[in-house]
Design a protein around this motif. Structure first.
Motif, short mmCIF file in Angstrom:
data_model
loop_
_atom_site.label_atom_id
_atom_site.label_comp_id
_atom_site.label_asym_id
_atom_site.label_seq_id
_atom_site.Cartn_x
_atom_site.Cartn_y
_atom_site.Cartn_z
N SER A 199 6.52 4.06 3.78
CA SER A 199 7.40 2.91 4.03
C SER A 199 6.95 2.09 5.23
CB SER A 199 8.85 3.39 4.24
OG SER A 199 8.91 4.27 5.36
N TYR A 200 6.27 2.70 6.20
CA TYR A 200 5.87 1.98 7.40
C TYR A 200 4.41 1.51 7.37
CZ TYR A 200 4.56 6.83 8.46
OH TYR A 200 4.05 8.11 8.39
N ASP A 201 3.69 1.77 6.28
CA ASP A 201 2.36 1.19 6.14
C ASP A 201 2.49 -0.32 5.90
OD1 ASP A 201 1.00 3.61 6.41
OD2 ASP A 201 1.16 4.06 4.27
N LEU A 202 1.48 -1.06 6.33
CA LEU A 202 1.49 -2.52 6.17
C LEU A 202 0.43 -2.91 5.16
CD1 LEU A 202 1.64 -3.50 9.96
CD2 LEU A 202 3.56 -3.36 8.35
N ILE A 203 0.78 -3.81 4.27
CA ILE A 203 -0.19 -4.27 3.28
C ILE A 203 0.01 -5.76 3.02
CG2 ILE A 203 1.34 -3.49 1.42
CD1 ILE A 203 -1.21 -3.21 -0.33
N GLY A 204 -1.11 -6.48 2.94
CA GLY A 204 -1.04 -7.91 2.69
C GLY A 204 -2.18 -8.36 1.80
#
Length: 306
Positions: A199-204
């Motif tokens: 849930s706290y991983d960042l993806i863009g």
């Protein structure tokens, strides 16, 4: 006085919740579901109505309730105190039924306008920070988050890995099946990402077929293992393209933050992706700034052995 006012409100069709003192009123207004409109006597005991409004108004996130101060005593000093504490309206007591009805109607309309404005603001903020196709962070928003995460890494001395993923020969999908089919593939890929990440991983989304992941608390070995799981989830499950299906592969580049500028680390991840492309695509490579380069995940070795 309280009973008379409560009776008027009930006749107007409004449920009434009576607080006997300022402390009780403040507790109810601090709840996650406060009343929409609060009528507060300026002379409430412990604390006063003015003090209740002061406490609610000084907070960064103001209470969503419409705050009306009431007073049996008229005069400029009372009006000044009401204005300075941040209330939304002031009403003299005893209350007049028609005046009360009008004030509540105005309060409801203003609250509806504010609610609509907040929804529009939230929608505009979402559109300015997210990719319209996949719903992932866009490049600009993700870079801002990366700088914040890098500050945390510097303070806490924790791991942070950047993973750059580039679909191999994605242009073939657009050429053979059309751009609408390509959009379906990218949307489906975003959903596969969500199932793999914490849930706290960042993806863009950083380009047409390029995605950037920031993995807090994730060292090189774990980042490589995750990249390989994602790579296999792309490889073994074909993507629907209209009535057909197509198989894709992806190349991955990984770089370690170590508290350095995200722009520097991102360039290292880009070079690692290029190394993966040059190695034949459909594989994972780490930045040359990291030890033991290149890394070949176990599943890649198994495929080659097969």
């Amino acid at each position: 006085m309280v009973a008379s006012l409560a009776g008027m409100l009930e006749e107007l069709g409004h449920p009434v919740d009576v607080a006997e003192n300022g402390r009780t009123a403040l507790e109810r207004l601090e709840r996650s579901d406060p009343p929409g409109i609060a009528l507060l006597d300026m002379d409430l005991p412990t604390p006063t109505g003015v003090e209740v409004v002061w406490e609610l108004s000084r907070r960064r996130e103001r209470s969503p309730a419409w705050l009306v101060l009431m007073s049996r005593i008229a005069g400029k000093d009372r009006l000044r105190a009401a204005l300075e504490c941040g209330c939304d309206d002031f009403m003299a007591l005893p209350a007049d039924a028609m005046d009360l009805k009008l004030r509540i109607r105005v309060a409801e309309r203003v609250r509806e306008v504010l609610r609509h404005a907040q929804m529009q603001e939230a929608e505009l903020h979402y559109q300015s920070t997210h990719d319209g196709l996949t719903g992932l962070w866009n490049r600009e928003a993700l870079l801002r988050l990366l700088f914040q995460e890098t500050d945390r890494v510097q303070r806490m001395k924790t791991d942070l890995s950047l993973m750059l993923m580039d679909l191999d020969e994605f242009s073939r999908v657009n050429h053979e099946y059309g751009y609408e089919a390509g959009d379906e593939v990218l949307s489906g890929l975003a959903n596969r990402f969500r199932r793999q990440l914490r849930s706290y991983d960042l993806i863009g989304r950083c380009g047409e077929d390029e995605f950037l992941l920031a993995l807090p608390g994730c060292g090189r070995e774990n980042a490589v293992a995750l990249a390989d799981r994602i790579r296999m989830s792309i490889l073994v499950r074909p993507f629907a393209v209209g009535n057909a299906a197509t198989t894709l592969t992806a190349s991955f580049g990984i770089a370690s933050s170590r508290g350095r500028s995200p722009l520097v680390v991102l360039r290292e991840a880009e070079r690692a992706v290029q190394a993966a492309k040059q190695a034949g695509k459909n594989c994972v490579r780490c930045s040359t700034a990291m030890e033991a380069l290149p890394i070949v995940p176990p599943s890649v070795m198994a495929e080659r052995a097969g």
